[in-house]
Design an enzyme around this catalytic site. Structure first.
Site, mmCIF file in Angstrom:
data_model
loop_
_atom_site.group_PDB
_atom_site.id
_atom_site.type_symbol
_atom_site.label_atom_id
_atom_site.label_comp_id
_atom_site.label_asym_id
_atom_site.label_seq_id
_atom_site.Cartn_x
_atom_site.Cartn_y
_atom_site.Cartn_z
ATOM 1 N N TYR A 16 -65.113 -37.221 21.043
ATOM 2 C CA TYR A 16 -65.173 -36.064 20.141
ATOM 3 C C TYR A 16 -63.787 -35.430 19.916
ATOM 4 C CZ TYR A 16 -66.453 -31.220 18.841
ATOM 5 O OH TYR A 16 -66.548 -29.985 18.259
ATOM 6 N N LEU A 38 -65.862 -47.193 24.894
ATOM 7 C CA LEU A 38 -67.008 -46.969 24.001
ATOM 8 C C LEU A 38 -68.308 -46.695 24.762
ATOM 9 C CD1 LEU A 38 -66.301 -49.516 21.096
ATOM 10 C CD2 LEU A 38 -65.638 -47.109 21.271
ATOM 11 N N GLY A 41 -67.683 -43.099 23.534
ATOM 12 C CA GLY A 41 -66.944 -43.036 22.263
ATOM 13 C C GLY A 41 -67.656 -43.849 21.187
ATOM 14 N N PHE A 79 -57.732 -38.540 27.248
ATOM 15 C CA PHE A 79 -58.996 -37.834 27.024
ATOM 16 C C PHE A 79 -60.144 -38.434 27.835
ATOM 17 C CE2 PHE A 79 -56.857 -37.032 22.899
ATOM 18 C CZ PHE A 79 -57.056 -35.674 22.776
ATOM 19 N N TYR A 82 -65.742 -38.341 31.987
ATOM 20 C CA TYR A 82 -67.134 -37.916 31.894
ATOM 21 C C TYR A 82 -67.155 -36.388 31.913
ATOM 22 C CZ TYR A 82 -68.439 -42.741 33.128
ATOM 23 O OH TYR A 82 -68.603 -44.103 33.143
ATOM 24 N N THR A 123 -59.622 -28.342 31.614
ATOM 25 C CA THR A 123 -60.808 -27.581 31.215
ATOM 26 C C THR A 123 -60.833 -26.199 31.863
ATOM 27 O OG1 THR A 123 -63.212 -27.481 31.561
ATOM 28 C CG2 THR A 123 -62.008 -28.878 33.048
ATOM 29 N N TYR A 147 -67.233 -31.792 38.375
ATOM 30 C CA TYR A 147 -66.515 -32.034 37.120
ATOM 31 C C TYR A 147 -65.204 -31.239 37.100
ATOM 32 C CZ TYR A 147 -65.146 -31.414 32.274
ATOM 33 O OH TYR A 147 -64.390 -31.337 31.133
ATOM 34 N N ARG A 227 -69.145 -17.318 25.541
ATOM 35 C CA ARG A 227 -68.148 -18.385 25.653
ATOM 36 C C ARG A 227 -67.097 -18.203 24.559
ATOM 37 N NH1 ARG A 227 -70.305 -18.651 29.683
ATOM 38 N NH2 ARG A 227 -71.381 -20.358 30.727
ATOM 39 N N ARG A 288 -79.371 -21.356 33.509
ATOM 40 C CA ARG A 288 -79.031 -22.710 33.933
ATOM 41 C C ARG A 288 -78.093 -22.591 35.132
ATOM 42 N NH1 ARG A 288 -76.062 -26.597 29.574
ATOM 43 N NH2 ARG A 288 -74.355 -25.134 29.946
#
Ligand code: UDP
Length: 341
Positions: A16, A38, A41, A79, A82, A123, A147, A227, A288
């Site tokens: 993305y 891929l 992707g 980039f 996961y 991030t 993550y 956010r 969540r």
């Protein structure tokens, strides 16, 4: 603007944020080679004919060495990763392997070939639950899931490589990527899709029964999470600037990429209703796990170091293109991936 003419290796360039960055850089006349396995992707997301797509893994050192030998890359933008926070909680090793161990293999090849410019997708998840808002780079980085930890470890590794062998890096800490190219030719397509804006679109289009809002009892003005939604083309622009900064000999940088504007879940739903003219079927559910109430960037450092500011701060400017993408030729989903021969 003149750019270094050395080719750039972009891992995860069919994803993305990667595909929007590839499109921008190729459009600026830079030679771009994409390495993407891929798994997430889409080869259809590479639309500039000048871009070479190599299907393979970042950790395949024989492949990566052969690419370095062939192209003599001047820089790498990494980039490939996961990004499912929930999955990282239940399968942490998958995240540490793919997001931390694989880039080490890439960095080893870079060191062998003397390539010393690295732009890294970091991030806001590296901050965890912020102790103060808006979040500046001085906020403590205390990620609350594998993550975020897997990304923060790479930040540390890059710092050490800078010290040891002069690798200069840009760690770009994204807030919530959103939107897509206004022509709707490339866009956001995750499978499974967990992100808010695409899921609201899916609810409007009847692809899911309803949008579940995760929690209405947060300490925010309307009770839903806030956010900082940042347009993917603004993110792409920041990568171009980071490359130029490092190519010009600039020091390593670590900075937030956000608008500085907080938007609630309910405000996103209203924005989608405004752009689509339809009512979003909504159910209000529990919180969540692992969602902080509010994540908003202070993006001042990116402006100071890279001359970057988000061109789009109005959520309509992000939701509008996403609506075009979701109603475009692909209906918000790329056709089944086909691996090129
Ligand atoms: N969210 C929601 N329903 C959904 C998906 C997300 O209410 O189906 C909320 C989520 O709790 C968070 C915000 O929307 O407060 C943004 O979530 P997303 O997964 O898009 O990004 P994150 O902030 O988790 O990276």
């Amino acid at each position: 603007m003149t750019h270094s003419s050395a080719p750039i290796l972009i891992t995860g360039g069919a994803g993305y944020i990667g595909s929007h960055t590839v499109r921008l850089l190729a459009g600026q006349g830079r030679k771009v080679v994409v390495l993407d396995n891929l798994v997430f992707g889409h080869d259809q997301a590479i639309i500039d004919p000048s871009v070479e797509l190599v299907v393979g893994d970042v950790g395949d050192q024989a492949l990566v060495r052969s690419l370095f030998a062939k192209f003599q890359f001047g820089a790498v933008i990494h980039f490939a990763a996961y990004t499912y926070v929930g999955e990282s909680m239940t399968n942490p090793l998958k995240y540490y392997q793919n997001n931390t161990a694989e880039p080490i293999k890439l960095l080893q090849v870079m060191q062998e070939f003397g390539c010393k410019v690295f732009v890294f997708s970091s991030t806001c998840a590296t901050y965890g639950v912020p102790d103060k808002l808006p979040i500046t780079e001085a906020n403590r980085q205390r990620p609350i899931n594998p993550y975020g930890k897997s990304k923060l470890m790479v930040e540390w590794i890059l710092e050490d490589c800078d010290h040891a062998w002069g690798l200069r890096s840009a760690c770009l800490r994204y807030f919530n990527a959103s939107g897509c190219s206004p022509d709707g030719l490339i866009g956001e397509d995750h499978n499974p899709e967990t992100h808010l804006i695409p899921r609201v679109m899916m609810a409007v289009r009847g692809e899911i029964d309803h949008l579940e809002v995760f929690g209405t009892d947060y300490d925010t003005p309307d009770g839903t999470c806030i956010r900082d939604y940042i347009h993917v083309e603004d993110l792409a622009d920041a990568h171009a600037r980071a490359l130029d900064h490092l190519a010009a000999g600039g020091d390593s940088v670590r900075c937030n990429l956000g608008t500085g504007v907080g938007v609630s879940v309910k405000e996103i739903i209203s924005a989608v209703e405004a752009v689509s003219g339809k009512t979003v079927p909504v159910k209000y559910g529990p919180r969540r796990e692992g969602d902080p109430a509010s994540l908003v960037a202070n993006p001042a450092l990116a402006e100071e170091l890279l001359g970057w500011v988000a061109a789009r701060k109005d959520i309509q400017d992000m939701v509008g293109p996403a609506w075009i993408w979701t109603n475009g030729p692909y209906g918000g989903r790329y056709p089944q991936n086909k691996t090129p021969e």
